[in-house]
Design a protein around this motif. Structure first.
Motif, PDB file in Angstrom:
ATOM      1  N   ASN A  28       0.851  -1.204   0.000  1.00  0.00           N
ATOM      2  CA  ASN A  28       0.000   0.000   0.000  1.00  0.00           C
ATOM      3  C   ASN A  28       0.880   1.245   0.000  1.00  0.00           C
ATOM      4  O   ASN A  28       1.720   1.354  -0.911  1.00  0.00           O
ATOM      5  N   ASP A  29       0.754   2.154   0.916  1.00  0.00           N
ATOM      6  CA  ASP A  29       1.349   3.490   0.755  1.00  0.00           C
ATOM      7  C   ASP A  29       2.843   3.479   0.396  1.00  0.00           C
ATOM      8  O   ASP A  29       3.621   2.760   1.037  1.00  0.00           O
ATOM      9  N   GLN A  45       4.655   0.332   2.234  1.00  0.00           N
ATOM     10  CA  GLN A  45       3.948  -0.552   3.144  1.00  0.00           C
ATOM     11  C   GLN A  45       3.814  -1.912   2.476  1.00  0.00           C
ATOM     12  O   GLN A  45       3.311  -2.019   1.352  1.00  0.00           O
ATOM     13  N   LYS A  56       2.342  -5.006   8.665  1.00  0.00           N
ATOM     14  CA  LYS A  56       2.973  -4.050   7.750  1.00  0.00           C
ATOM     15  C   LYS A  56       4.460  -3.866   8.034  1.00  0.00           C
ATOM     16  O   LYS A  56       4.868  -3.441   9.107  1.00  0.00           O
ATOM     17  N   ARG A 148      -1.040   9.497  13.019  1.00  0.00           N
ATOM     18  CA  ARG A 148      -0.002   8.746  12.288  1.00  0.00           C
ATOM     19  C   ARG A 148       0.487   9.460  11.037  1.00  0.00           C
ATOM     20  O   ARG A 148       0.009  10.494  10.654  1.00  0.00           O
ATOM     21  N   ASP A 149       1.450   8.789  10.400  1.00  0.00           N
ATOM     22  CA  ASP A 149       1.997   9.132   9.083  1.00  0.00           C
ATOM     23  C   ASP A 149       2.787  10.449   9.101  1.00  0.00           C
ATOM     24  O   ASP A 149       2.510  11.374   8.329  1.00  0.00           O
ATOM     25  N   GLU A 202      -5.233  11.177   6.659  1.00  0.00           N
ATOM     26  CA  GLU A 202      -4.046  10.325   6.627  1.00  0.00           C
ATOM     27  C   GLU A 202      -2.994  10.917   5.685  1.00  0.00           C
ATOM     28  O   GLU A 202      -3.303  11.704   4.790  1.00  0.00           O
TER      29      GLU A 202
HETATM   30  C1  FRU Z   1      -3.178   4.818   4.456  1.00  0.00           C
HETATM   31  C2  FRU Z   1      -2.830   4.126   5.750  1.00  0.00           C
HETATM   32  C3  FRU Z   1      -1.967   5.000   6.647  1.00  0.00           C
HETATM   33  C4  FRU Z   1      -1.277   3.998   7.515  1.00  0.00           C
HETATM   34  C5  FRU Z   1      -1.039   2.878   6.537  1.00  0.00           C
HETATM   35  C6  FRU Z   1      -1.074   1.502   7.155  1.00  0.00           C
HETATM   36  O1  FRU Z   1      -3.451   3.926   3.436  1.00  0.00           O
HETATM   37  O2  FRU Z   1      -4.005   3.732   6.437  1.00  0.00           O
HETATM   38  O3  FRU Z   1      -2.693   5.974   7.358  1.00  0.00           O
HETATM   39  O4  FRU Z   1      -0.106   4.492   8.054  1.00  0.00           O
HETATM   40  O5  FRU Z   1      -2.036   2.980   5.553  1.00  0.00           O
HETATM   41  O6  FRU Z   1      -0.701   0.542   6.221  1.00  0.00           O
END
Ligand code: FRU
Length: 479
Positions: A28-29, A45, A56, A148-149, A202
């Protein structure tokens, strides 16, 4: 592509050739994008052990040209009490020649309660990382565990971070924090007011472009629809002036970055030549399973795009390095289409290609008299993908009918206030990225052809002229 020779790489007919995808498991991200010591580093991720949102890690690839990627050992694994349920998204920074990561440690308790820790890791060689532990220990007062992030940058003598947050009143916002040493952090305030129905923001990213401040972030909102509540997760941006001391962003409103079906969690980096490049995740948190899950992998990242600002709006241009992937050009003579005409474009075998075409709108056209036309991509007996220009209504739409992904005639659209004069399309087996008018609007979408699709086709209800139309097969070359 990464050198995946030593990895357990799953190859199926939908695996892309010039996009970053996981060897197996879920991506993912994009995280930690940085140009560091002569190379682009991309982390992302990654769940190496399944196609669900669990476990993750931070995977890590490196490139000197953004085309050939070298697979490095994963950088972070969820193996500490403060990140046991996931090393969530974050960023990278150069600290006196060392590569630092700041990420969110995600922790769930036995009854599903969530805590978040903003953590540091450090590497001297840019390959092996040592965890330094949390520097923001839990969510600050006034915020829930959805905190987060972090995305960090340096300005003057200070480090600043933007962090996605949910207030105790369950509204989403972006928090600005400041530090002298990356270890002691002071919260300055919230950069934006929560949007209507917003419950979480996010993956924020704040940077300057042409003297303006740009905040990219992903709004999670409960949109109220006729049929009840629907979640909508939208990656977008705000442009304005930022006052870091007061934590205020005076802006002109949130605008989606992408109009397609599969785009989220983008992050940017500044490279050595001063380009601001963006890479996103070609997926969404609330999506149904993709058909590649059956073979053991899912999702990919977008191709890198170069950001510029024009009249207060972001343009996303395809990365110019991608031209090096082009095989022999296939040109179509300039073609004047009468109302009601259909023209088939040349077929590029192999399912990996680029199209670039200029469209002559009627002289002096504004959208009230722009043409209506449809560009058919990926048509086969099983599925279709149509870019629909409803110029006479000032709208542009993408309609996807992809039974393999459980989608039937879904539509996404946007307003357009100028004629469509250029369309660029990049197809990589199961992904399509469409850039309209030099990236003024972008549609990013997955599509899973079960058999070789028909060549693209243009169908128009108004007269128009297709000019300088070029198609190229794209052929990633071994270095
Ligand atoms: C966005 C998210 C982030 C988080 C990550 C977890 O897609 O939900 O906010 O850090 O993915 O995988």
């Amino acid at each position: 592509m990464p050198d995946l020779s030593a990895l357990d790489v799953i190859v199926d007919s939908w695996r892309q050739t010039f996009h970053l995808c996981p060897p197996h498991g879920l991506i993912n991200d994009p995280n930690g994008l940085i140009f560091w010591q002569g190379a682009y580093h991309v982390f992302y991720q990654w769940n190496p052990s399944g196609c669900d949102h669990q476990n993750k890690h931070w995977a890590h690839v490196r490139s000197t040209d953004l085309l050939h990627w070298e697979w490095l050992p994963f950088a972070l694994a969820p193996d500490r009490p403060y990140d046991a349920q996931g090393c969530y998204s974050g960023c990278a920074m150069d600290v006196d020649g060392q590569l630092f990561l700041m990420y969110t440690g995600n922790v769930r308790d036995a009854v599903g309660g969530r805590s978040s820790y903003q953590c540091l890791a450090r590497s001297r060689d840019g390959v092996r990382f040592e965890k330094l532990g949390p520097v923001i220990d839990g969510a600050p007062e006034g915020y829930t565990g959805h905190f987060r992030d972090p995305k960090v940058w340096r300005e003057g003598q200070a480090w600043y971070a933007v962090i996605g947050a949910q207030r105790d009143d369950l509204a989403g916002t972006v928090v600005l924090a400041k530090s002298a040493d990356l270890v002691a952090w002071q919260l300055i305030g919230e950069l934006i007011e929560p949007a209507p129905f917003s419950y979480m923001v996010e993956c924020p990213d704040l940077f300057r472009l042409d003297e303006r401040a740009v905040l990219i972030c992903c709004q999670q909102t409960a949109e109220v629809c006729a049929d009840g509540i629907r979640r909508a997760d939208t990656a977008g941006y705000l442009v304005g002036e930022v006052d870091l001391a007061a934590a205020r962003l005076a802006h002109t409103g949130f605008r989606p970055l992408d109009r397609g079906f599969d785009f989220y969690a983008p992050q940017t980096l500044l490279d050595a030549s001063g380009r601001r490049l963006l890479i996103g995740w070609m997926g969404l948190p609330t999506q149904p399973e993709t058909p590649t899950v059956a073979s053991g992998w899912t999702h990919c990242l977008t191709m890198p795009r170069e950001l510029t600002l024009k009249d207060g709006r972001l343009l996303q241009r395809p990365l110019r390095e991608l031209a090096r992937l082009r095989g022999e050009v296939i040109r179509m003579p300039d073609t004047a289409l009468q109302a009601g005409a259909t023209v088939s474009l040349p077929q590029v075998p192999g399912g990996v290609w680029e199209l670039d075409v200029l469209i002559d709108a009627p002289a002096g056209a504004d959208c009230a008299d722009c043409a209506d036309w449809v560009l058919h991509l990926f048509d086969s007996s099983e599925q279709s993908l149509r870019l629909v220009c409803e110029g006479s209504h000032g709208r542009l739409a993408l309609i996807r009918n992809c039974p393999a992904a459980g989608q039937f005639d879904e539509r996404k659209d946007c307003e357009i206030d100028t004629a469509v004069t250029r369309v660029q399309v990049f197809v990589d087996r199961s992904s399509v990225e469409i850039f309209v008018n030099d990236g003024a609007e972008v549609f990013t979408t997955r599509c899973y052809p079960a058999s070789e699709p028909m060549p693209p086709r243009w169908v128009t209800t108004h007269p128009l002229r297709l000019r300088d139309l070029c198609l190229w097969p794209l052929q990633p070359q071994p270095r």
